[in-house]
Scaffold this active site. Structure first.
Site, mmCIF file in Angstrom:
data_model
loop_
_atom_site.group_PDB
_atom_site.id
_atom_site.type_symbol
_atom_site.label_atom_id
_atom_site.label_comp_id
_atom_site.label_asym_id
_atom_site.label_seq_id
_atom_site.Cartn_x
_atom_site.Cartn_y
_atom_site.Cartn_z
ATOM 1 C CD GLU A 285 -0.773 0.738 4.392
ATOM 2 O OE1 GLU A 285 -0.123 -0.318 4.463
ATOM 3 O OE2 GLU A 285 -2.003 0.766 4.194
ATOM 4 N NE ARG B 243 -6.349 0.434 0.269
ATOM 5 C CZ ARG B 243 -6.184 -0.202 1.431
ATOM 6 N NH1 ARG B 243 -5.573 0.400 2.424
ATOM 7 N NH2 ARG B 243 -6.620 -1.427 1.592
ATOM 8 C CG HIS C 49 -2.026 -1.008 1.096
ATOM 9 N ND1 HIS C 49 -2.524 -1.700 2.169
ATOM 10 C CD2 HIS C 49 -2.715 -1.443 0.009
ATOM 11 C CE1 HIS C 49 -3.487 -2.521 1.741
ATOM 12 N NE2 HIS C 49 -3.613 -2.383 0.442
ATOM 13 C CD GLU D 272 -2.861 -2.961 8.893
ATOM 14 O OE1 GLU D 272 -2.454 -1.793 8.767
ATOM 15 O OE2 GLU D 272 -3.347 -3.617 7.953
ATOM 16 C CG HIS E 293 -0.205 -3.741 5.331
ATOM 17 N ND1 HIS E 293 -0.911 -3.363 4.228
ATOM 18 C CD2 HIS E 293 0.305 -4.969 5.044
ATOM 19 C CE1 HIS E 293 -0.843 -4.308 3.307
ATOM 20 N NE2 HIS E 293 -0.110 -5.298 3.780
HETATM 21 ZN ZN LIG Z 1 -1.942 -1.558 4.121
#
Ligand SMILES: [Zn+2]
Length: 411
Positions: A173, A226, A170, A370, A295
């Site tokens: 990020e 993204r 992504h 994350e 992420h």
């Molecule tokens: Zn992500």
């Protein structure tokens, strides 16, 4: 005249950069089913709102970026639904403007600033040069816009089982990319005997930025991008490469609308970046047992699956291991993570890389971080937090790698 033309060109380029002046990020917590359904409806017809996290469950917070001209309408909507909202970020552009240090540190590469794709690739080249018997370059092939998708293999000895590190799928990020390069650097330079031992006990295939077109776009044009940069239907660009893998593709938590942030692509592996990564992983699938993807944001440590809540065969092992890893992560700075499978911990989703790896190759140890934070900065985590974030993340990865080392080969 020439100077005037140059000025015109420069200002046109600058003017084309997306800005987020006075965009707010509002946190909303649905407290009943009706509110949840209304938020889901709103997400499907966002009309300029950008959902930074998705409505999924009652009592689970949803972060929504609201453009200034939409604020009155947004306030009407939440008032009519009796939703409580909180301003989490009052001006997204201010965060973007202050995300990076005012003066670039003098070293060629490091972790007190975010770096461009070219700078990262030059650094990878320097590793190949400085560690000729350990680091070899890998190219997955070329992205939609023709950029090489670069990585390296780190191998101190023959016969090791392998670990994969995936960053930057992504685009916005950035902390993911920085954390992966940080861990790569530590594998080569750490004087901690535990990390040295793990560096030598596995081969590492490290891909800091598997969506290079998107990453470049976040540096040149739109910090909040993204997706990939392929041209889809309705003149909308990009698909969510992490919804594009051929495992329960488009079943849940992904969109078939090309303009959506979670557009799954026109078909499984329609995105060349996802396809090339999957081709490479397939080619070495008999070699690796650990897949680590990075992420942001939310501070979660996730394992498969996302398409349903059925436990994977070693669910108990992964939950215990993830919990131990999160405890190690918290040690330095008290950063708290929640651990669990994707479906129950973040939201149902399908076509993600980790689940494809687990589902297709039955890879025993697959985790997705994350990373920081929990919403104060969201995707725009200040560069001043890179080292603390990456170091605590490395501590959690060490726990997973040690466990893998002790438990491989699996009986
Ligand atoms: Zn992500």
């Amino acid at each position: 005249m020439l100077r005037f033309l140059c000025l015109l060109v420069v200002s046109a380029v600058l003017a084309d950069r997306a800005t987020y002046h006075n965009y707010q990020v509002r946190r909303v917590v649905p407290e009943n089913q009706e509110q949840l359904e209304a938020l889901t409806e709103l997400e499907n017809n966002p009309n300029g709102l950008s959902f930074w996290s998705r409505p999924f469950r009652v009592q689970k917070a949803v972060d929504i970026m609201v453009p200034p001209h939409m604020l009155p309408r947004f306030n009407e909507i939440v008032a009519s639904l009796n939703l409580k909202t909180e301003v989490y970020i009052s001006n997204v552009q201010h965060l973007i403007d202050t995300e990076r240090p005012k003066v670039r540190p003098r070293a060629d590469f490091g972790w007190t600033d975010y770096y461009t794709l070219d700078e990262i690739n030059a650094w990878l080249d320097s590793l190949v040069e400085n560690y000729p018997n350990v680091v070899t370059p890998i190219s997955l092939g070329r992205s939609y816009e023709g950029r090489e998708i670069r990585g390296v293999k780190v191998s101190f000895k023959e016969g090791n089982r392998a670990v994969i590190l995936e960053g930057g799928i992504h685009a916005r990020e950035w902390i993911s990319v920085a954390t992966v390069t940080y861990i790569l650097n530590k594998l080569l330079t750490s004087d901690d005997p535990v990390i040295q031992d793990l560096a030598q006990s596995f081969d590492y295939y490290v891909f800091p930025s598997v969506n290079p077109d998107g990453y470049v776009y976040t540096h040149t044009t739109d910090r909040m991008w993204r997706k990939t940069r392929s041209l889809g239907g309705n003149r909308c660009y990009g698909a969510d490469a992490n919804r594009n893998f051929d495992f329960h593709w488009l079943e849940i938590g992904a969109s078939n609308s090309p303009c959506s942030e979670t557009y799954a692509g026109s078909s499984p592996f329609s995105e060349i970046e996802a396809r090339l990564l999957s081709n490479f992983l397939t080619s070495i699938s008999d070699k690796f047992d650990v897949y680590l993807a990075f992420h942001s944001y939310s501070q979660l440590l996730l394992f498969p699956y996302g398409h349903n809540s059925d436990p994977v065969s070693n669910y108990d092992e992964l939950l215990a291991l993830g919990t131990a890893a999160a405890e190690a992560l918290a040690k330095n700075n008290g950063t708290e993570y929640t651990v669990g499978n994707i479906y129950d911990t973040i939201y149902p989703t399908s076509g993600v890389s980790m689940d494809w790896v687990r589902g297709v190759f039955d890879t025993p140890y697959t985790f997705t971080w994350e990373l920081r934070d929990t919403g104060k900065y969201g995707f725009v985590l200040p560069a001043s937090q890179i080292i603390d974030t990456a170091e605590e993340t490395l501590n959690s990865a060490v726990v997973i790698l040690q466990h893998a080392k002790e438990n491989l080969p699996r009986k």
